[in-house]
Design a protein around this motif. Structure first.
Motif, mmCIF file in Angstrom:
data_model
loop_
_atom_site.group_PDB
_atom_site.id
_atom_site.type_symbol
_atom_site.label_atom_id
_atom_site.label_comp_id
_atom_site.label_asym_id
_atom_site.label_seq_id
_atom_site.Cartn_x
_atom_site.Cartn_y
_atom_site.Cartn_z
ATOM 1 N N GLY A 83 0.815 -1.218 0.000
ATOM 2 C CA GLY A 83 0.000 0.000 0.000
ATOM 3 C C GLY A 83 0.845 1.264 0.000
ATOM 4 N N GLU A 84 1.979 1.217 0.701
ATOM 5 C CA GLU A 84 2.846 2.411 0.731
ATOM 6 C C GLU A 84 3.440 2.690 -0.639
ATOM 7 O OE1 GLU A 84 3.099 4.475 3.725
ATOM 8 O OE2 GLU A 84 1.348 3.171 3.641
ATOM 9 N N LYS A 85 3.585 1.630 -1.453
ATOM 10 C CA LYS A 85 4.192 1.814 -2.783
ATOM 11 C C LYS A 85 3.166 2.263 -3.815
ATOM 12 C CE LYS A 85 7.975 -1.335 -2.044
ATOM 13 N NZ LYS A 85 8.237 -2.744 -1.921
ATOM 14 N N ASN A 86 1.903 1.940 -3.576
ATOM 15 C CA ASN A 86 0.860 2.285 -4.540
ATOM 16 C C ASN A 86 -0.390 2.752 -3.782
ATOM 17 O OD1 ASN A 86 -0.632 2.559 -6.828
ATOM 18 N ND2 ASN A 86 -0.204 0.507 -7.638
ATOM 19 N N PRO A 87 -0.268 3.931 -3.114
ATOM 20 C CA PRO A 87 -1.334 4.359 -2.192
ATOM 21 C C PRO A 87 -2.692 4.589 -2.859
ATOM 22 C CG PRO A 87 0.387 6.062 -2.406
ATOM 23 C CD PRO A 87 0.891 4.847 -3.107
ATOM 24 N N LYS A 88 -2.706 5.130 -4.071
ATOM 25 C CA LYS A 88 -4.006 5.432 -4.718
ATOM 26 C C LYS A 88 -4.742 4.132 -5.041
ATOM 27 C CE LYS A 88 -3.471 9.961 -5.112
ATOM 28 N NZ LYS A 88 -2.421 10.505 -5.942
ATOM 29 N N PHE A 89 -3.986 3.131 -5.522
ATOM 30 C CA PHE A 89 -4.654 1.872 -5.825
ATOM 31 C C PHE A 89 -5.126 1.185 -4.533
ATOM 32 C CE2 PHE A 89 -4.864 -2.711 -6.550
ATOM 33 C CZ PHE A 89 -5.948 -2.701 -7.429
ATOM 34 N N ALA A 90 -4.302 1.299 -3.471
ATOM 35 C CA ALA A 90 -4.703 0.702 -2.181
ATOM 36 C C ALA A 90 -6.032 1.318 -1.718
ATOM 37 C CB ALA A 90 -3.618 0.920 -1.130
ATOM 38 N N TRP A 91 -6.141 2.628 -1.850
ATOM 39 C CA TRP A 91 -7.396 3.308 -1.455
ATOM 40 C C TRP A 91 -8.552 2.816 -2.324
ATOM 41 C CZ3 TRP A 91 -9.177 6.074 2.491
ATOM 42 C CH2 TRP A 91 -10.383 6.746 2.329
ATOM 43 N N HIS A 92 -8.314 2.762 -3.640
ATOM 44 C CA HIS A 92 -9.361 2.354 -4.588
ATOM 45 C C HIS A 92 -9.870 0.939 -4.261
ATOM 46 C CE1 HIS A 92 -11.531 1.845 -8.269
ATOM 47 N NE2 HIS A 92 -10.606 1.144 -8.902
ATOM 48 N N LEU A 93 -8.944 -0.021 -4.170
ATOM 49 C CA LEU A 93 -9.372 -1.404 -3.933
ATOM 50 C C LEU A 93 -9.980 -1.557 -2.527
ATOM 51 C CD1 LEU A 93 -9.620 -4.406 -4.645
ATOM 52 C CD2 LEU A 93 -7.286 -4.730 -3.844
ATOM 53 N N ASN A 94 -9.262 -1.046 -1.511
ATOM 54 C CA ASN A 94 -9.706 -1.301 -0.140
ATOM 55 C C ASN A 94 -11.022 -0.596 0.188
ATOM 56 O OD1 ASN A 94 -7.256 -2.588 -0.190
ATOM 57 N ND2 ASN A 94 -6.390 -1.581 1.595
ATOM 58 N N MET A 95 -11.252 0.582 -0.387
ATOM 59 C CA MET A 95 -12.487 1.322 -0.073
ATOM 60 C C MET A 95 -13.630 0.991 -1.030
ATOM 61 S SD MET A 95 -12.075 3.456 2.564
ATOM 62 C CE MET A 95 -12.022 1.810 3.134
ATOM 63 N N ASP A 96 -13.363 1.110 -2.342
ATOM 64 C CA ASP A 96 -14.461 0.894 -3.302
ATOM 65 C C ASP A 96 -14.927 -0.560 -3.262
ATOM 66 O OD1 ASP A 96 -14.335 3.523 -3.963
ATOM 67 O OD2 ASP A 96 -13.088 3.235 -5.729
ATOM 68 N N GLY A 97 -13.970 -1.483 -3.074
ATOM 69 C CA GLY A 97 -14.339 -2.900 -2.968
ATOM 70 C C GLY A 97 -15.306 -3.106 -1.807
ATOM 71 N N LEU A 98 -14.967 -2.542 -0.644
ATOM 72 C CA LEU A 98 -15.821 -2.706 0.540
ATOM 73 C C LEU A 98 -17.201 -2.085 0.300
ATOM 74 C CD1 LEU A 98 -16.404 -3.413 3.506
ATOM 75 C CD2 LEU A 98 -15.279 -1.257 4.150
ATOM 76 N N ILE A 99 -17.229 -0.909 -0.267
ATOM 77 C CA ILE A 99 -18.520 -0.235 -0.456
ATOM 78 C C ILE A 99 -19.390 -1.001 -1.467
ATOM 79 C CG2 ILE A 99 -19.598 1.917 -1.294
ATOM 80 C CD1 ILE A 99 -17.317 3.345 0.289
ATOM 81 N N HIS A 100 -18.771 -1.576 -2.478
ATOM 82 C CA HIS A 100 -19.556 -2.408 -3.412
ATOM 83 C C HIS A 100 -20.205 -3.574 -2.656
ATOM 84 C CE1 HIS A 100 -17.103 -1.074 -7.207
ATOM 85 N NE2 HIS A 100 -17.864 -0.120 -6.718
#
Ligand code: AKB
Length: 319
Positions: A83-100
Motif C-alpha cells: 500500500g505504501e508503494k501504490n497508495p491510490k490503488f490501495a485506497w481504490h481497492l480497499n475502499m471501493d471494494g468494501l462499499i460495493h
C-alpha cells in the motif's frame, strides 16, 4: 434455517486459502464459492472457483443474484507494505471494494458480511502495550487509513442500513499452507520457509520489533466463531481487537533454533521497520473474549512446533 450460499472474495490470498477450507467444513464444499482475480492455486483448484473482480460492481451484483448468495466474506485488499508503494490503488481497492460489497448486502438483503480489519488501524500515538478496543487511532500507513475508514463504513451500514457486518482486527497471521503478500508481518512466515530450505534468514525488521501475531488455525476459528455468533452477542460493529501472542524476530528465531540448532538470523531493517514501530506490540482483546468467548489455542512454542512438523512435507511435495 435457510441454506447458506457463501461467497469468498479474494480467496486466493493467505487468509482466504485457509478460510475457504474452514468454511467447507461448516457449510459443505458445494455451498462455498471461492473467487479471486487470479486463477486458483493448490487446494483451491479442487474448490468451486470463479474469477471475480470486486471493483466491477455490475459483475459482482449479477454474480450474487445468479448464485443466490446469502453471505459474503470480502478479503480482497492491498496490505501495508504494498500500500505504501501504490497508495491510490490501495485506497481504490480497499475502499471501493468494501462499499460495493456493503451496497450489495443492502440490495440483495444478504444475511451477513465479513470484512477483515487489522492492527494497522492503530498508529504511533496509540498506547502500544495491551492496546484497548477503543483508543487513539491515527494510522500512518495508507493501509491503516483504509482499514480505519472501512471500520467506520461498516458501523455506518450496520446502524443506518441494517447490514449485519462483522469484523476482526487481525494481528500478523502466520500459516504455512500459503504465503502472504505485501505485509509488514510477513517475515514471521518467510522465516519458516528459509529456516527449512537455507538454514538462514535475513530479516527486514529489527530483532526487538514486537508485534501481535496469530497462528492461521486460530484466525480461521475466530472468523467463523464471530460469524456464527448470535447477532445480539456481536456488540462491536466496527471491528473487534483479537490477539493470541506477541513476539519479536529474535524470539521466533530462538524458538526455531530449538528445532533447527544451526539456523541463523541476520537483520537488515527497511521501510517496514517504521511501519512496525507505528503498530501495537500487544492487544487487549477482552471485548471479543467476553462477547463471543474468543480464546486462542496456539502460542509461539506450539505454533513453531506445528509448522516445523508439517511444512517439510509440503516442501517435499512441491520439489
Ligand atoms: C500487514 O502486515 O500488512 C498485515 C496486517 C497486520 O494487517 N499482515
Amino acid at each position: 434455517m435457510k441454506k447458506q450460499k457463501i461467497l469468498v472474495i479474494g480467496a486466493g490470498g493467505q487468509l482466504g486459502t485457509e478460510l475457504v477450507q474452514g468454511l467447507w467444513k461448516v457449510y459443505g464444499e458445494e455451498n462455498v464459492i471461492a473467487t479471486d482475480i487470479k486463477d486458483p492455486q493448490g487446494i483451491l483448484t479442487r474448490a468451486r472457483f470463479e474469477i471475480l473482480d470486486v471493483l466491477k460492481q455490475k459483475h459482482l451484483f449479477d454474480f450474487i443474484q445468479k448464485n443466490e448468495i446469502t453471505q459474503i466474506y470480502h478479503l480482497a485488499a492491498v496490505l501495508s507494505a504494498t500500500g505504501e508503494k501504490n497508495p491510490k490503488f490501495a485506497w481504490h481497492l480497499n475502499m471501493d471494494g468494501l462499499i460495493h460489497v456493503l451496497d450489495a448486502a443492502v440490495e440483495f438483503k444478504l444475511e451477513k458480511v465479513y470484512w477483515p480489519s487489522s492492527i494497522a488501524v492503530f498508529g504511533p500515538t496509540t498506547p502500544r502495550h495491551n492496546t484497548p478496543q477503543d483508543t487513539v487511532m491515527s494510522p500512518t500507513t495508507i493501509y491503516g487509513i483504509t482499514k480505519l475508514a472501512g471500520e467506520r463504513w461498516c458501523e455506518w451500514y450496520y446502524r443506518n442500513k441494517g447490514v449485519d457486518v462483522r469484523s476482526l482486527r487481525y494481528p500478523g497471521l502466520i500459516g504455512y499452507k500459503s504465503k502472504p503478500g505485501g505485509g509488514t508481518t510477513d517475515y514471521a512466515v518467510d522465516i519458516f520457509f528459509k529456516a527449512l530450505t537455507e538454514k538462514k534468514y535475513e530479516c527486514f525488521l529489527k530483532p526487538d520489533a514486537y508485534l501481535p501475531m496469530m497462528y492461521m488455525d486460530d484466525a480461521v476459528k475466530a472468523t467463523i466463531d464471530l460469524m456464527e455468533a448470535p447477532a445480539e452477542k456481536v456488540k462491536v460493529r466496527s471491528s473487534y481487537n483479537i490477539s493470541a501472542m506477541s513476539f519479536c524476530p529474535a524470539d521466533i528465531a530462538a524458538e526455531i533454533k530449538k528445532h533447527i540448532p544451526d539456523f541463523e538470523i541476520t537483520y537488515n531493517p527497511d521501510f517496514r521497520q517504521q511501519i512496525a514501530e507505528s503498530w501495537p506490540a500487544s492487544i487487549d482483546d477482552s471485548a471479543a473474549r467476553m462477547d463471543w468467548h474468543w480464546k486462542p489455542q496456539f502460542d509461539l512454542a506450539s505454533m513453531t512446533k506445528e509448522i516445523l512438523q508439517h511444512l517439510p512435507h509440503l516442501l517435499a511435495q512441491e520439489a
